[in-house]
Design a protein around this motif. Structure first.
Motif, PDB file in Angstrom:
ATOM      1  N   UNK A  60       0.794  -1.232   0.000  1.00 28.55           N
ATOM      2  CA  UNK A  60       0.000   0.000   0.000  1.00 28.55           C
ATOM      3  C   UNK A  60       0.828   1.284   0.000  1.00 28.55           C
ATOM      4  N   UNK A  61       2.071   1.207   0.458  1.00 30.79           N
ATOM      5  CA  UNK A  61       2.914   2.407   0.581  1.00 30.79           C
ATOM      6  C   UNK A  61       2.270   3.475   1.476  1.00 30.79           C
ATOM      7  N   UNK A  62       1.494   3.012   2.454  1.00 26.85           N
ATOM      8  CA  UNK A  62       0.806   3.915   3.376  1.00 26.85           C
ATOM      9  C   UNK A  62       1.251   3.556   4.795  1.00 26.85           C
ATOM     10  N   UNK A  63       2.131   4.381   5.362  1.00 30.11           N
ATOM     11  CA  UNK A  63       2.708   4.080   6.676  1.00 30.11           C
ATOM     12  C   UNK A  63       1.656   4.000   7.769  1.00 30.11           C
ATOM     13  N   UNK A  64       0.716   4.921   7.751  1.00 28.39           N
ATOM     14  CA  UNK A  64      -0.320   4.924   8.781  1.00 28.39           C
ATOM     15  C   UNK A  64      -1.140   3.636   8.732  1.00 28.39           C
ATOM     16  N   UNK A  65      -1.532   3.225   7.536  1.00 32.74           N
ATOM     17  CA  UNK A  65      -2.306   1.989   7.372  1.00 32.74           C
ATOM     18  C   UNK A  65      -1.477   0.773   7.789  1.00 32.74           C
ATOM     19  N   UNK A  66      -0.194   0.766   7.451  1.00 28.40           N
ATOM     20  CA  UNK A  66       0.676  -0.352   7.813  1.00 28.40           C
ATOM     21  C   UNK A  66       0.802  -0.486   9.322  1.00 28.40           C
ATOM     22  N   UNK A  67       1.080   0.627   9.987  1.00 30.57           N
ATOM     23  CA  UNK A  67       1.251   0.594  11.442  1.00 30.57           C
ATOM     24  C   UNK A  67      -0.062   0.240  12.129  1.00 30.57           C
ATOM     25  N   UNK A  68      -1.156   0.803  11.651  1.00 28.33           N
ATOM     26  CA  UNK A  68      -2.462   0.502  12.234  1.00 28.33           C
ATOM     27  C   UNK A  68      -2.816  -0.970  12.067  1.00 28.33           C
ATOM     28  N   UNK A  69      -2.572  -1.530  10.891  1.00 26.13           N
ATOM     29  CA  UNK A  69      -2.891  -2.947  10.668  1.00 26.13           C
ATOM     30  C   UNK A  69      -2.028  -3.846  11.545  1.00 26.13           C
ATOM     31  N   UNK A  70      -0.752  -3.503  11.703  1.00 25.96           N
ATOM     32  CA  UNK A  70       0.121  -4.292  12.572  1.00 25.96           C
ATOM     33  C   UNK A  70      -0.297  -4.214  14.026  1.00 25.96           C
ATOM     34  N   UNK A  71      -0.696  -3.031  14.468  1.00 28.64           N
ATOM     35  CA  UNK A  71      -1.132  -2.858  15.852  1.00 28.64           C
ATOM     36  C   UNK A  71      -2.409  -3.646  16.127  1.00 28.64           C
ATOM     37  N   UNK A  72      -3.372  -3.547  15.212  1.00 29.26           N
ATOM     38  CA  UNK A  72      -4.627  -4.291  15.383  1.00 29.26           C
ATOM     39  C   UNK A  72      -4.359  -5.789  15.359  1.00 29.26           C
ATOM     40  N   UNK A  73      -3.532  -6.240  14.435  1.00 25.43           N
ATOM     41  CA  UNK A  73      -3.214  -7.671  14.356  1.00 25.43           C
ATOM     42  C   UNK A  73      -2.536  -8.142  15.638  1.00 25.43           C
ATOM     43  N   UNK A  74      -1.589  -7.378  16.131  1.00 22.90           N
ATOM     44  CA  UNK A  74      -0.896  -7.755  17.365  1.00 22.90           C
ATOM     45  C   UNK A  74      -1.864  -7.849  18.540  1.00 22.90           C
ATOM     46  N   UNK A  75      -2.727  -6.850  18.682  1.00 19.07           N
ATOM     47  CA  UNK A  75      -3.664  -6.860  19.794  1.00 19.07           C
ATOM     48  C   UNK A  75      -4.634  -8.042  19.701  1.00 19.07           C
ATOM     49  N   UNK A  76      -5.102  -8.324  18.485  1.00 18.85           N
ATOM     50  CA  UNK A  76      -5.994  -9.473  18.311  1.00 18.85           C
ATOM     51  C   UNK A  76      -5.270 -10.792  18.613  1.00 18.85           C
ATOM     52  N   UNK A  77      -4.032 -10.911  18.153  1.00 20.82           N
ATOM     53  CA  UNK A  77      -3.270 -12.127  18.418  1.00 20.82           C
ATOM     54  C   UNK A  77      -3.032 -12.322  19.913  1.00 20.82           C
ATOM     55  N   UNK A  78      -2.652 -11.268  20.600  1.00 21.95           N
ATOM     56  CA  UNK A  78      -2.365 -11.375  22.029  1.00 21.95           C
ATOM     57  C   UNK A  78      -3.638 -11.650  22.832  1.00 21.95           C
ATOM     58  N   UNK A  79      -4.749 -11.009  22.459  1.00 17.05           N
ATOM     59  CA  UNK A  79      -5.981 -11.152  23.231  1.00 17.05           C
ATOM     60  C   UNK A  79      -6.759 -12.432  22.900  1.00 17.05           C
ATOM     61  N   UNK A  80      -6.720 -12.874  21.647  1.00 17.16           N
ATOM     62  CA  UNK A  80      -7.587 -13.978  21.244  1.00 17.16           C
ATOM     63  C   UNK A  80      -6.870 -15.289  20.926  1.00 17.16           C
ATOM     64  N   UNK A  81      -5.624 -15.213  20.490  1.00 14.48           N
ATOM     65  CA  UNK A  81      -4.960 -16.424  20.028  1.00 14.48           C
ATOM     66  C   UNK A  81      -3.933 -16.939  21.049  1.00 14.48           C
ATOM     67  N   UNK A  82      -3.038 -16.089  21.493  1.00 16.24           N
ATOM     68  CA  UNK A  82      -1.947 -16.561  22.354  1.00 16.24           C
ATOM     69  C   UNK A  82      -2.232 -16.293  23.802  1.00 16.24           C
TER      70      UNK A  82
END
Length: 103
Positions: free
Chosen positions: A81-103
Motif C-alpha cells: 500500500x505504501x501507506x505508513x499509517x495503514x501499515x502501522x495501524x494494521x500491525x497494531x490491530x493484528x498484534x492486539x488481536x493475536x495477544x488477546x484472542x490467540x496466544x
C-alpha cells in the motif's frame, strides 16, 4: 488558574520550537539539515522497532510469534500500500488481536 498558565506556556513553547527552523533558515536550508531530513525518519523508525521488540522472549511461550506475525504484516502491507499509517495501524490491530484472542 495554574493549569491555564501551564497550558499557555507549553503551547507557546511548542509554537516557538516549530517556527524556529523557518525563522533561522529563511533563505536556504543548509546541506547538513537537508541530509538529516532525509536520513532521520528511517533511523527513528529503526530505533522504534528495536525498542518495541527489545523485551520479546524467544525462549518463553508464545516465543515471539505475535510480534513476528504483526511485524511481518506491517512489512507486507507497507510494500503493497505504501501507506505508513495503514501499515502501522494494521500491525497494531493484528498484534492486539493475536495477544488477546490467540496466544
Amino acid at each position: 488558574m495554574n493549569t491555564a498558565i501551564l497550558i499557555i506556556i507549553m503551547s507557546l513553547t511548542t509554537i516557538i520550537i516549530r517556527a524556529l527552523p523557518f525563522l533561522v533558515f529563511r533563505k536556504k536550508t543548509p546541506l547538513y539539515i537537508q541530509y538529516l531530513g532525509k536520513v532521520l525518519p528511517q533511523a527513528i523508525i529503526g530505533m522504534l522497532v528495536i525498542y518495541c521488540l527489545k523485551d520479546v522472549s524467544l525462549s518463553v511461550h508464545p516465543f515471539g510469534l505475535p510480534e513476528l506475525i504483526a511485524s511481518g504484516l506491517v512489512v507486507i502491507v507497507q510494500i503493497l500500500s505504501r501507506n505508513s499509517l495503514f501499515s502501522i495501524l494494521s500491525g497494531t490491530v493484528a498484534y492486539m488481536l493475536l495477544v488477546q484472542l490467540v496466544f
